[in-house]
Design an enzyme around this catalytic site. Structure first.
Site, PDB file in Angstrom:
ATOM      1  CD  GLU A   1      12.656  -3.869   7.160  1.00 40.86           C
ATOM      2  OE1 GLU A   1      11.659  -4.595   7.307  1.00 40.86           O
ATOM      3  OE2 GLU A   1      13.170  -3.222   8.095  1.00 40.86           O
TER       4      GLU A   1
ATOM      5  CG  ASP B   1       3.984  -7.071  10.514  1.00 38.24           C
ATOM      6  OD1 ASP B   1       3.914  -7.514   9.354  1.00 38.24           O
ATOM      7  OD2 ASP B   1       4.841  -6.237  10.873  1.00 38.24           O
TER       8      ASP B   1
ATOM      9  CD  GLU C   1       9.791  -9.987   9.674  1.00 35.98           C
ATOM     10  OE1 GLU C   1      10.778 -10.693   9.981  1.00 35.98           O
ATOM     11  OE2 GLU C   1       9.499  -8.933  10.252  1.00 35.98           O
TER      12      GLU C   1
ATOM     13  CE  LYS D   1       4.770  -6.172   6.865  1.00 35.75           C
ATOM     14  NZ  LYS D   1       5.882  -6.753   7.660  1.00 35.75           N
TER      15      LYS D   1
ATOM     16  CB  SER E   1       7.783  -1.559  13.783  1.00 34.98           C
ATOM     17  OG  SER E   1       6.572  -1.170  13.146  1.00 34.98           O
TER      18      SER E   1
HETATM   19  O1  KIV Z   1       6.712  -3.863  11.397  1.00 36.48           O
HETATM   20  C1  KIV Z   1       6.885  -3.018  10.510  1.00 36.48           C
HETATM   21  O2  KIV Z   1       6.779  -1.819  10.710  1.00 36.48           O
HETATM   22  C2  KIV Z   1       7.215  -3.503   9.164  1.00 36.48           C
HETATM   23  C3  KIV Z   1       7.711  -2.509   8.171  1.00 36.48           C
HETATM   24  C4  KIV Z   1       9.111  -2.206   8.495  1.00 36.48           C
HETATM   25  C5  KIV Z   1       7.529  -2.962   6.777  1.00 36.48           C
HETATM   26  O3  KIV Z   1       7.135  -4.667   8.919  1.00 36.48           O
END
Ligand code: KIV
Length: 277
Positions: free
Chosen positions: A180, A82, A113, A111, A44
């Site tokens: 989410e 991420d 997706e 993390k 994000s």
């Molecule tokens: O990138 C992010 O902020 C996220 C959250 C929305 C979990 O993956």
């Protein structure tokens, strides 16, 4: 000593896990001081830090830079970074290499997706010793390409599919799963079925923990204001007010005052004045 993955796992069924995003040193320090359990260097960042319309353009180089800064600022929280779009989809070796880059930048875990379709990739990363957090439900990197922003798991079939993905990720070795924009009933079922913590964002109160984007919590991002995000401050208007005051003070000569200035030694000044007449 920062929290470990084991600490996070042990919180399931004992107390709610707190997670917030961070992308820079100062915010990381402040959120860590506030005592959150995990700092998520979310992609994000592409939207709130870099001004992209979505997370798709975010690169590994950018994620590594944000991760380095957040890791320098934390003392106690676990740092999760991420993996951006197309940094793990091509092959397992690409995924391992990029997960490794994030760990070398200071992340304790990464993390990804995706659900059942990425279970082998997740397993490959976990196998080499890098902890992985899953992320299912609304997946900003790809769901936006198909259906836009939409609440997930509203039907029986969609809920079963999501539960299957959660189970597959658990089996692949993830230590937690972000859910989410999932209906609260489905989140409750998933959280009650799997043995690892679920971290909800827009997925109701029955998840094992909650995550929010720090810019939403502080009221600093005006472009999108998700219904699920509680704004604890309206910092953007406070920032505009402060900068307006600064501008006004500069224009009027009120700033800088004597308390913000440095003076020469009196004798030195006299010498200088004599010299230049
Ligand atoms: O990138 C992010 O902020 C996220 C959250 C929305 C979990 O993956």
């Amino acid at each position: 000593m920062p929290k470990s993955v084991r600490d996070i796992l042990s919180m399931k069924n004992s107390r709610k896990i707190t997670v917030i995003t961070a992308y820079d040193y100062t915010t990381s320090q402040l959120c860590d001081k506030a005592g959150v359990d995990m700092l998520l260097v979310g992609d994000s960042a592409g939207m709130v830090m870099l001004g992209y319309d979505n997370t798709i353009p975010v690169t590994m180089d950018q994620m590594c830079l944000f991760t380095e800064a957040v890791a320098r600022g934390r003392q106690n929280a676990l740092v999760v970074a991420d993996m951006p779009f197309m940094s793990y989809q091509s092959s397992k070796s690409q995924a391992i290499e990029n997960a490794g880059r994030l760990v070398k930048s200071g992340a304790d875990a990464v993390k990804l997706e995706g659900g059942v379709e990425i279970k082998d990739t997740v397993h490959a990363i976990v196998e080499i010793g890098i902890p992985v957090m899953g992320h299912i439900g609304f997946q900003p990197q790809t769901t936006t390409l198909q259906e836009g922003y939409k609440v997930q798991a509203k039907t029986r079939d969609a809920a079963v599919k999501l539960l299957d993905s959660a189970k597959a990720l658990e089996k692949a070795g993830v230590f937690s799963i972000a859910l989410e924009m999932v209906t609260r009933e489905t989140s409750k079922i998933i959280s009650g079925t799997i043995s690892i913590p679920t971290i909800g964002i827009g997925s109701g109160p029955d998840c094992d923990g909650q995550v929010l984007v720090v810019h939403d919590v502080l009221g600093m991002y005006e472009k999108i204001k998700p219904k699920f995000a509680k704004r604890y401050l309206e910092l953007s208007s406070e920032i505009v007010k402060a900068v307006e005051s600064y501008k006004g003070d500069v224009v009027s000569g009120k700033f800088p005052g004597p308390e913000h200035s440095f003076s020469m030694d009196k004798l030195e000044l006299e010498k200088l004045e004599k010299e230049i007449g």
